[in-house]
Design a protein around this motif. Structure first.
Motif, PDB file in Angstrom:
ATOM      1  N   SER A   1       0.844  -1.192   0.000  1.00  0.00           N
ATOM      2  CA  SER A   1       0.000   0.000   0.000  1.00  0.00           C
ATOM      3  C   SER A   1       0.878   1.240   0.000  1.00  0.00           C
ATOM      4  N   SER A   2       0.307   2.355  -0.416  1.00  0.00           N
ATOM      5  CA  SER A   2       1.081   3.584  -0.547  1.00  0.00           C
ATOM      6  C   SER A   2       1.524   4.110   0.806  1.00  0.00           C
ATOM      7  N   VAL A   3       2.842   4.322   0.959  1.00  0.00           N
ATOM      8  CA  VAL A   3       3.377   4.904   2.190  1.00  0.00           C
ATOM      9  C   VAL A   3       3.073   6.397   2.217  1.00  0.00           C
ATOM     10  N   THR A   4       3.107   7.031   1.034  1.00  0.00           N
ATOM     11  CA  THR A   4       2.804   8.449   0.919  1.00  0.00           C
ATOM     12  C   THR A   4       1.297   8.622   0.768  1.00  0.00           C
ATOM     13  N   SER A   5       0.663   9.219   1.772  1.00  0.00           N
ATOM     14  CA  SER A   5      -0.792   9.351   1.754  1.00  0.00           C
ATOM     15  C   SER A   5      -1.266  10.637   1.082  1.00  0.00           C
ATOM     16  N   GLU A   6      -0.367  11.595   0.902  1.00  0.00           N
ATOM     17  CA  GLU A   6      -0.732  12.839   0.228  1.00  0.00           C
ATOM     18  C   GLU A   6       0.504  13.418  -0.428  1.00  0.00           C
ATOM     19  N   CYS A   7       0.290  14.377  -1.328  1.00  0.00           N
ATOM     20  CA  CYS A   7       1.423  14.997  -2.008  1.00  0.00           C
ATOM     21  C   CYS A   7       2.314  15.711  -1.005  1.00  0.00           C
ATOM     22  N   LYS A   8       3.616  15.516  -1.145  1.00  0.00           N
ATOM     23  CA  LYS A   8       4.578  16.159  -0.257  1.00  0.00           C
ATOM     24  C   LYS A   8       5.695  16.794  -1.078  1.00  0.00           C
ATOM     25  N   LYS A   9       6.226  17.888  -0.565  1.00  0.00           N
ATOM     26  CA  LYS A   9       7.274  18.611  -1.270  1.00  0.00           C
ATOM     27  C   LYS A   9       8.521  18.694  -0.405  1.00  0.00           C
ATOM     28  N   ALA A  10       9.665  18.485  -1.031  1.00  0.00           N
ATOM     29  CA  ALA A  10      10.942  18.600  -0.321  1.00  0.00           C
ATOM     30  C   ALA A  10      11.949  19.276  -1.237  1.00  0.00           C
ATOM     31  N   ARG A  11      12.869  19.996  -0.613  1.00  0.00           N
ATOM     32  CA  ARG A  11      13.904  20.702  -1.373  1.00  0.00           C
ATOM     33  C   ARG A  11      15.287  20.246  -0.953  1.00  0.00           C
ATOM     34  N   GLY A  12      16.237  20.405  -1.847  1.00  0.00           N
ATOM     35  CA  GLY A  12      17.609  20.077  -1.527  1.00  0.00           C
ATOM     36  C   GLY A  12      18.545  20.623  -2.592  1.00  0.00           C
ATOM     37  N   GLU A  13      19.817  20.711  -2.262  1.00  0.00           N
ATOM     38  CA  GLU A  13      20.810  21.168  -3.232  1.00  0.00           C
ATOM     39  C   GLU A  13      21.456  19.962  -3.881  1.00  0.00           C
ATOM     40  N   VAL A  14      21.385  19.902  -5.195  1.00  0.00           N
ATOM     41  CA  VAL A  14      21.945  18.784  -5.949  1.00  0.00           C
ATOM     42  C   VAL A  14      22.836  19.334  -7.052  1.00  0.00           C
TER      43      VAL A  14
ATOM     44  N   GLY B   1      24.987  21.628  -6.994  1.00  0.00           N
ATOM     45  CA  GLY B   1      25.088  23.082  -6.980  1.00  0.00           C
ATOM     46  C   GLY B   1      23.837  23.824  -7.386  1.00  0.00           C
ATOM     47  N   ARG B   2      22.721  23.140  -7.449  1.00  0.00           N
ATOM     48  CA  ARG B   2      21.467  23.804  -7.803  1.00  0.00           C
ATOM     49  C   ARG B   2      20.364  23.405  -6.822  1.00  0.00           C
ATOM     50  N   GLU B   3      19.319  24.229  -6.766  1.00  0.00           N
ATOM     51  CA  GLU B   3      18.175  23.941  -5.910  1.00  0.00           C
ATOM     52  C   GLU B   3      17.198  23.048  -6.666  1.00  0.00           C
ATOM     53  N   VAL B   4      16.820  21.931  -6.047  1.00  0.00           N
ATOM     54  CA  VAL B   4      15.872  21.002  -6.661  1.00  0.00           C
ATOM     55  C   VAL B   4      14.679  20.818  -5.733  1.00  0.00           C
ATOM     56  N   ALA B   5      13.481  21.020  -6.257  1.00  0.00           N
ATOM     57  CA  ALA B   5      12.249  20.796  -5.501  1.00  0.00           C
ATOM     58  C   ALA B   5      11.558  19.564  -6.066  1.00  0.00           C
ATOM     59  N   LEU B   6      11.252  18.610  -5.171  1.00  0.00           N
ATOM     60  CA  LEU B   6      10.598  17.370  -5.569  1.00  0.00           C
ATOM     61  C   LEU B   6       9.200  17.305  -4.968  1.00  0.00           C
ATOM     62  N   ILE B   7       8.217  16.981  -5.783  1.00  0.00           N
ATOM     63  CA  ILE B   7       6.852  16.769  -5.284  1.00  0.00           C
ATOM     64  C   ILE B   7       6.562  15.284  -5.414  1.00  0.00           C
ATOM     65  N   ASP B   8       6.452  14.607  -4.276  1.00  0.00           N
ATOM     66  CA  ASP B   8       6.174  13.173  -4.253  1.00  0.00           C
ATOM     67  C   ASP B   8       4.675  12.967  -4.132  1.00  0.00           C
ATOM     68  N   THR B   9       4.103  12.196  -5.051  1.00  0.00           N
ATOM     69  CA  THR B   9       2.654  11.967  -5.058  1.00  0.00           C
ATOM     70  C   THR B   9       2.332  10.581  -4.503  1.00  0.00           C
ATOM     71  N   PRO B  10       1.167  10.422  -3.909  1.00  0.00           N
ATOM     72  CA  PRO B  10       0.730   9.091  -3.450  1.00  0.00           C
ATOM     73  C   PRO B  10       0.224   8.277  -4.637  1.00  0.00           C
ATOM     74  N   GLY B  11      -0.538   7.225  -4.375  1.00  0.00           N
ATOM     75  CA  GLY B  11      -1.132   6.456  -5.458  1.00  0.00           C
ATOM     76  C   GLY B  11      -2.177   7.318  -6.145  1.00  0.00           C
ATOM     77  N   LEU B  12      -1.699   8.309  -6.891  1.00  0.00           N
ATOM     78  CA  LEU B  12      -2.594   9.310  -7.479  1.00  0.00           C
ATOM     79  C   LEU B  12      -3.620   8.694  -8.413  1.00  0.00           C
ATOM     80  N   PHE B  13      -3.269   7.576  -9.039  1.00  0.00           N
ATOM     81  CA  PHE B  13      -4.152   6.944 -10.006  1.00  0.00           C
ATOM     82  C   PHE B  13      -4.664   5.603  -9.482  1.00  0.00           C
TER      83      PHE B  13
END
Length: 306
Positions: free
Chosen positions: A46-59, A61-73
């Protein structure tokens, strides 16, 4: 619709939306990209991620924002839950993602995966395919076989990757500390962004939500001493756009279930949203389109690695 954004080949503030079925390793892939445990990840049916979540980090030398989605479909969730997830994803990835990263686990490829690109287009618009890329996880299962050799064994899978302008990339889950695979992924994304005219994906829906976020951010800054970036993050979660969608989320399921049989869920969603003005009509149609697409998914063909 493409944005008018411009800049160097290496995007400094990269926005990535991760999508895919439950259990394919979206959250783990996000952690690999950002180089830390930003998202909860576990081996589960089952989906561990229950809702959309956003996290940022430097990769690199640049800023990267990731939006992790749950079982959206996921066809096991209600229409109301689908609306809530879509709403969160659009708001958190505003003003628009540079790439929709479709995560697929090497080993099995079902009709649900085949429909992922279609559903993304139903949700975000036809042009979203130009901003789509496939990320295969568990690349270690290839052993001595190359990804190109594997793709050549399945016309369906090869055609699927061909729908995505960004092509594909492979993550080796055994060698998670290998940062070169992350650097190579970002290079491929940069190449796709360059082909797309240095822009990120946007459409009328994103324009509406970005306006709502900016208005809420200004209100927060006026009433508090909060830093601008913190006010932006708060506004992404709670704004006029997301609040209006909550109302539609409580009504579109019932509406599409009755008259939607005759009109089609997309048309019915638009009618349900009409009382809320352009935002309501737009969201209603989007949600209805997703309901249509999700309802049409059937599992059939499997592709397996021997």
């Amino acid at each position: 619709m493409k944005s008018n954004a411009s800049g160097p080949d290496k995007i400094k503030d990269l926005r990535i939306v991760l999508v895919g079925k439950t259990g394919v390793g979206k959250s783990a892939a996000g952690n690999t990209i950002l180089g830390g445990e930003k998202f909860e990840s576990d081996l589960s049916s089952s989906s561990v991620t229950s809702e959309c979540k956003k996290a940022r980090g430097e990769v690199d030398g640049r800023e990267v924002a990731l939006i992790d989605t749950p079982g959206l479909f996921d066809t096991n969730v209600s229409n109301e839950e689908i609306v809530e997830k879509i709403k969160k994803c659009i708001s958190l990835s505003s003003p628009g993602p540079h790439v929709f990263l479709v995560v697929i686990q090497l080993g099995r490829f079902t009709t649900e995966e085949q429909n992922t690109v279609k559903i993304i287009q139903e949700t975000f618009g036809a042009e979203s395919a130009e901003y789509t890329m496939v990320l295969f996880t568990y690349g270690d299962r290839l052993k001595k076989k190359s990804i190109e050799e594997f793709l050549s064994t399945s016309k369906v899978l090869k055609d699927f990757t061909g729908q995505s302008r960004g092509g594909y990339h492979v993550f080796n889950n055994v060698d998670e500390q290998n940062r070169s695979q992350v650097s190579e992924l970002l290079k491929k994304i940069d190449k796709m962004v360059t082909i797309n005219g240095q822009g990120y994906y946007t459409n009328e829906m994103y324009e509406l939500v970005e306006k709502a976020i900016e208005e809420e951010k200004r209100r927060i800054l006026k009433e508090t001493n909060m830093a601008e970036n913190e006010a932006r993050e708060k506004a992404e979660i709670d704004n006029a756009f997301t609040n209006k969608v909550k109302f539609i989320g409580g009504t579109v399921g019932a509406a599409a279930g009755g008259a939607g049989a005759a009109l089609g869920a997309a048309q019915m969603g638009a009618l349900v949203g009409a009382p809320l003005g352009p935002v309501g009509v737009g969201i209603g149609a989007v949600v209805g389109g997703v309901v249509d697409a999700v309802a049409g998914i059937k599992v059939s063909e499997n592709c397996t690695i021997q």
